[in-house]
Enzyme design. Structure first.
Site, mmCIF file in Angstrom:
data_model
loop_
_atom_site.group_PDB
_atom_site.id
_atom_site.type_symbol
_atom_site.label_atom_id
_atom_site.label_comp_id
_atom_site.label_asym_id
_atom_site.label_seq_id
_atom_site.Cartn_x
_atom_site.Cartn_y
_atom_site.Cartn_z
ATOM 1 N N ARG A 76 35.423 52.351 32.302
ATOM 2 C CA ARG A 76 35.001 53.561 33.034
ATOM 3 C C ARG A 76 35.907 54.760 32.728
ATOM 4 O O ARG A 76 35.552 55.892 33.016
ATOM 5 C CB ARG A 76 34.877 53.294 34.528
ATOM 6 N N ASP A 121 39.378 59.787 41.282
ATOM 7 C CA ASP A 121 39.433 58.487 41.949
ATOM 8 C C ASP A 121 40.833 58.205 42.488
ATOM 9 O O ASP A 121 41.815 58.715 41.960
ATOM 10 C CB ASP A 121 39.093 57.361 40.955
ATOM 11 N N GLU A 180 45.002 23.874 34.318
ATOM 12 C CA GLU A 180 46.367 24.068 34.803
ATOM 13 C C GLU A 180 47.059 25.264 34.123
ATOM 14 O O GLU A 180 47.962 25.860 34.663
ATOM 15 C CB GLU A 180 47.153 22.756 34.570
#
Ligand code: SAM
Length: 235
Positions: free
Chosen positions: A157, A172, A119
């Site tokens: 990365r 990117d 939870e």
């Protein structure tokens, strides 16, 4: 960069850390990973890490003691003069993770990820232990492991030396604030579908111009919110 993960399911990380860029980053000494099962720090005889919520209600809540002790133990394993770690709680209630967070975390020396389950957590973990709370999106996962993997992959990365020369994080999507331009490879004509002439022209200035225009067009079509933020960015 030293990356520690606290999880009740350490085996989930085995494949991820042993493949592709994350594996190469480890081999090159750019990043190291360690997953610790915080159940090992439970101070009760059944190694219990969760309990019923005070006030009643569904589900079990992670107790503070095993997690505080596990974090203390990780901190003791680094030199006292080292920069303090960022202690990052995975939670759907956290700051929504973006490339900006990845860039900021990539400047750190030591990250500790706390993966919840069940939870949720005792609130004192949020209040007293963590430096950051991150969510990977507006949906609820069973546990924080997948979320931590997403963040670790996107941070590693960006570390200098993590990507080979053939891959670049700079162009990117999101790095520049825009989505990346379309990419093509051989053959120039596939089933009658042709690569744009400009990419075969050898004219690098024209190619750059086309890529920038395509990047702007894509962002305008798909993510106008990004384009607005890009336009407002100081030069
Ligand atoms: N009851 C909690 C709530 O409503 O905020 C959700 C608990 S969820 C079932 C269990 C755990 O999965 C969380 O403690 C968190 O570590 C992780 N988790 C779930 N969704 C997530 C998300 N979108 N981003 C990051 N972590 C998430």
């Amino acid at each position: 960069m030293k990356i520690d993960v606290l999880s009740l399911f350490p085996d989930m990380f085995t494949g991820v850390f042993e493949q592709s860029i994350l594996k190469k980053a480890k081999e090159k000494g750019v990043a190291s990973y360690k997953v610790t099962n915080f159940r090992d720090f439970a101070d009760n005889k059944h190694n219990k890490v969760d309990d019923y919520p005070y006030g009643g209600g569904a589900g079990m809540v992670l107790m503070p003691q095993p997690i505080f002790d596990a974090v203390d133990s990780l901190k003791q394993q680094v030199a006292p003069e080292a920069k303090p770690p960022r202690i990052i709680l995975m939670t759907p209630q956290g700051d929504r993770y973006t490339q900006r967070h990845a860039e900021e975390l990539a400047k750190e020396d030591h990250l500790i990820f706390l993966c919840g389950h069940y939870e949720g957590y005792d609130e004192r973990i949020r209040e007293q232990l963590v430096t950051d709370e991150l969510s990977i999106g507006d949906y609820v996962l069973t546990g924080g492991e997948l979320a931590a993997m997403v963040i670790i992959d996107s941070v590693v990365r960006l570390l200098p030396g993590a990507l080979g020369n053939d891959v670049s994080a700079v162009t990117d999507s999101f790095s520049s604030g825009l989505l990346e331009h379309p990419q093509y490879t051989r053959p120039a004509n596939f089933r009658g579908f042709k690569v744009p002439d400009v990419l075969l022209s050898g004219n690098h200035a024209k190619i750059e111009e086309w890529r920038k225009a395509e990047s702007l067009r894509r962002t305008r079509e798909r993510r106008p919110d990004l384009l607005e933020a890009y336009k407002e960015k100081p030069e």
